[in-house]
Design an enzyme around this catalytic site. Structure first.
Site, PDB file in Angstrom:
ATOM      1  N   GLU A  83     -35.792  -3.346  41.280  1.00 49.40           N
ATOM      2  CA  GLU A  83     -36.325  -2.353  40.854  1.00 49.40           C
ATOM      3  C   GLU A  83     -37.827  -2.467  41.013  1.00 49.40           C
ATOM      4  O   GLU A  83     -38.429  -1.214  41.703  1.00 49.40           O
ATOM      5  CB  GLU A  83     -36.640  -1.979  39.585  1.00 49.40           C
ATOM      6  CG  GLU A  83     -37.118  -0.923  38.538  1.00 49.40           C
ATOM      7  CD  GLU A  83     -36.182   0.403  38.904  1.00 49.40           C
ATOM      8  OE1 GLU A  83     -35.166  -0.112  39.926  1.00 49.40           O
ATOM      9  OE2 GLU A  83     -37.102   1.637  38.698  1.00 49.40           O
ATOM     10  N   ASP A  84     -38.570  -4.008  40.967  1.00 48.68           N
ATOM     11  CA  ASP A  84     -39.494  -3.904  40.944  1.00 48.68           C
ATOM     12  C   ASP A  84     -40.788  -4.712  42.587  1.00 48.68           C
ATOM     13  O   ASP A  84     -41.432  -4.961  42.159  1.00 48.68           O
ATOM     14  CB  ASP A  84     -40.192  -4.548  40.102  1.00 48.68           C
ATOM     15  CG  ASP A  84     -40.289  -3.452  38.628  1.00 48.68           C
ATOM     16  OD1 ASP A  84     -40.556  -2.800  38.556  1.00 48.68           O
ATOM     17  OD2 ASP A  84     -40.299  -4.245  37.383  1.00 48.68           O
TER      18      ASP A  84
END
Ligand code: MN
Length: 731
Positions: A83-84
């Site tokens: 996700e990051d």
């Protein structure tokens, strides 16, 4: 600033927990996951000023405490990477294997589910959707650990965000943790959330508890010592803990039941943990000897474990101090299960929304748990990887509501689930923003939008072939039925009149101005045509309507007769002829009697006899098509149709045929047979045949004593779920 030393120290702590629970873990692999995450998140910081890696590290530590496996630990450390950071599914797949990559991917997908607070039913669907999307229960457990750590460290987050996350935690994650039996985490999630949701209310409780802390602590010490000494004196090894019930449970008692702190009675709970089951019962004996048990409060979940494997003895007692408290007695093994799950406490003290309803609602998780009763925690988690919701799919409306459909459902099923008008006017569908064919199979998490038009030509018969939900099937059939209203009215009228004849009511008795409004009101229709149409397309059975109105009509006929014929009609003289098979034939004694197979009349039916050539008198129902159609006007016929009447038929059984139309479902045949059995009606034969329209036609031959018995049975059959129509043979 977090110093690298702090991080290294935290990692060592994680290792210690892992080695405690799973000494044979591959620590090199876990370290590799940690280092991968450390590098991937290198430049990221958290709101509280610490390095981002502290978050996955803490989440992994929670996962380790729950006792999850090595793959889960790696995945927890990596859970925010896709996700990051620039790391991809393939990177993780290559380095840590498919299982880990898929878990991380699952956690990432869950994070993207948008959440808005909804009514309870919707919330329940959303929870199920999360679990269905997760596919692997470990995804959910890691998501819960992730959320727990975020909730523990929300201090520096904006107030809006705090409330939003707290509400989501309260409505989504705490209930899921609860149902997965993770008692300890559930409590912590609730306590953290409520402090953001109602800081003032919580302040009142914590301050109140602070004021009485000295008192409480001495009470705990006192009871604890009493129990420990007594048990030690009797050679029982044990650990005794006292605690105040957790914040949110006090909160609910105070604000839900409108009490002040001093009125919340069961604030205190003690837990006695012993080495074996025999000791549990010994301890119970000593406790009841030392303190006064409160009647009706003892529960033995050891002898009868909860469906989720929870085991303990519970008892509520009062000591000489006059303060009531609860004691839970369990072994260490039971304690582990209760704290960390496998078990789901979904049945335990969950709101006042009715335990039965809850049980129904959460049957899904119960199924899931029950199939796992024999395994230990590890097996449980592995087994859960497969098809948790093989038979359901959860999709979003554009407005964010979750719709629950059978697996394999299409946009058509979705449209009819929303509303029959949406289905009937459907002209196309978008799934996740893309146009799809009608037969497209929906998947959990899809966002579905239905295109409609007022000029749509309505459902097509082909749709019946591709849809999966019975709801859509019914609504489409309904549409076809309603489109042919004129025809339905005619069919309905015929069926209604025939049913009236069975009940010895004339249609004219009903259509009178003083009767009709009453009858329509009773049957809940606005006009006779509406009533006919409803009968015609199968919306209601004639029998149901006649049952509803019979008494009214008969009463009005009776009063009218009284008015019109004040004198008593002369009583007919009965002919003294011996009945045969319970039937008296006018003018004939001791003749051969048989019952016509076309209509198989039973005592109580209006009957008529037909003199056959060589087989005596054949008894027909007066409604039998063979009688109605027969040419009765000719002289020859007049001689052959004779009056017959029922005499005393007590103790005799008459065979008759019932035709039923039923919607196919598992167990319906058993249900039908059960109804007849409980009424003590013998089934002579039972045949069923599948119809082109998906329904099943059933022909049952039964033995009954009278028309009343038969009518009761038919009414009962009509009320079996899935039964569409029940009719008698009519020739
Ligand atoms: Mn996270």
């Amino acid at each position: 600033m977090t110093k690298m030393d702090d991080i290294a120290e935290k990692y060592r702590q994680l290792e210690t927990v892992i080695l405690n629970n799973h000494p044979d873990s591959d620590m090199d692999r876990i370290r590799a996951a940690f280092e991968f995450a450390l590098e991937a998140h290198d430049t990221q910081m958290r709101k509280d000023g610490t390095k981002f890696i502290t978050h996955p590290l803490a989440a992994a530590t929670i996962v380790a405490e729950i006792g999850l496996d090595e793959d889960s630990l790696c995945a927890a450390l990596l859970h925010d990477c896709i996700e990051d950071t620039s790391a991809t599914f393939d990177d993780i797949n290559k380095l840590f294997g498919k299982d880990v990559a898929e878990i991380v991917d699952g956690v990432t997908k869950l994070s993207r589910v948008t959440y808005t607070s909804k009514e309870e039913e919707q919330m329940e669907n959303l929870r199920k959707m999360l679990i269905a999307m997760a596919q692997d229960i470990r995804v959910i457990l890691i998501k819960i650990a992730d959320r727990l750590h975020n909730m523990r460290t929300m201090e520096y987050v904006s107030e809006d965000k705090q409330r939003e996350k707290a509400l989501e935690t309260m409505e989504m994650y705490a209930p899921i943790a609860h149902r997965l039996g993770m008692q300890k985490i559930k409590w912590e999630l609730e306590d953290l959330s409520i402090q953001y949701l109602d800081p003032v209310g919580c302040y009142e409780i914590t301050e109140g508890l602070k004021l009485r802390r000295v008192e409480d602590e001495s009470f705990f010490r006192l009871i604890q010592t009493k129990i420990t000494e007594r048990l030690a004196g009797n050679g029982i090894q044990c650990e005794v803990n006292g605690r105040i019930k957790h914040l949110y449970s006090i909160y609910r008692k105070m604000y839900g039941e409108n009490k002040v702190l001093s009125e919340v009675l069961d604030l205190y709970a003690f837990r006695v943990i012993v080495n074996n089951i025999a000791d549990c019962y010994n301890v119970l004996g000593y406790i009841h000897d030392m303190f006064k048990p409160m009647p009706g409060c003892f529960k033995d979940y050891i002898g009868t474990p909860k469906p989720n494997m929870y085991q303990s003895l519970h008892t509520n007692v009062i000591g000489s101090e006059g303060i009531p408290f609860e004691v839970q007695i369990r072994t260490w093994e039971m304690h582990q299960t209760a704290e960390y799950g496998i078990a789901a406490h979904w049945k335990y003290k969950e709101g006042k929304g009715g335990k039965v309803a809850d049980e129904e609602k959460f049957a899904w998780i119960r199924r899931l748990l029950e199939s796992q009763q024999d395994g230990d925690a590890q097996d449980f988690l592995h087994a859960l990887k497969v098809d948790m919701f093989a038979d359901e799919v959860f999709v979003f409306t554009p407005g964010g509501d979750v719709i629950n459909l059978p697996a394999g459902s299409t946009p058509i099923d979705f449209a009819y689930n929303i509303h029959s008008e949406v289905g009937n006017r459907m002209t196309g569908a978008l799934v996740n923003g893309r146009i799809v064919p009608y037969a497209h199979t929906l998947r959990s998490g899809d966002i579905v939008k239905i295109l409609t038009s007022n000029s749509a030509k309505g459902p097509s018969r082909d749709w019946l072939e591709i849809i999966k939900s019975p709801e859509a099937r019914n609504k489409i059939r309904q549409w076809f039925k309603k489109e042919r209203r004129e025809e339905n009215i005619i069919h309905g009228k015929m069926a209604f009149e025939s049913e009236l004849r069975h009940s010895n009511i004339q249609l004219a008795d009903i259509t009178r101005d003083d009767v009709l409004p009453k009858v329509l009101a009773r049957a809940s229709f606005r006009s006779l045509d509406e009533l006919y149409a409803a009968i015609g397309y199968g919306g209601i059975t004639t029998q149901k309507i006649v049952n509803k109105i019979r008494d009214d009509v008969r009463a009005s006929v009776k009063t009218r007769k009284k008015e019109e014929l004040p004198t008593k009609p002369e009583k007919k003289e009965e002919t003294r002829i011996k009945p045969v098979k319970g039937v008296m034939v006018e003018g004939l004694g001791n003749c051969l009697v048989k019952f016509a197979r076309c209509c198989s009349p039973v005592p109580g039916d209006p009957v008529v006899g037909f003199i056959t050539k060589g087989y005596g008198v054949s008894v027909h129902h007066q409604d039998c098509i063979n009688y109605i159609k027969a040419d009765k006007d000719s002289e020859a016929a007049e001689r052959r149709w004779v009056h017959v009447a029922w005499a005393n038929t007590e103790g005799r059984d008459y065979s008759t045929t019932i035709y039923m139309t039923i919607r196919e479902r598992i167990g319906i045949v058993v249900d039908v047979a059960t109804v007849l059995n409980t009424l003590n009606i013998r089934i002579v034969s039972f045949n069923s045949k599948n119809n082109w329209d998906g329904n099943v036609s059933v022909t049952v031959v039964v033995d009954v004593k009278s028309r009343d018995e038969l009518v009761t049975a038919m009414a009962k059959l009509m009320s079996v779920p899935g039964v569409i129509d029940v009719r008698r043979a009519g020739g």
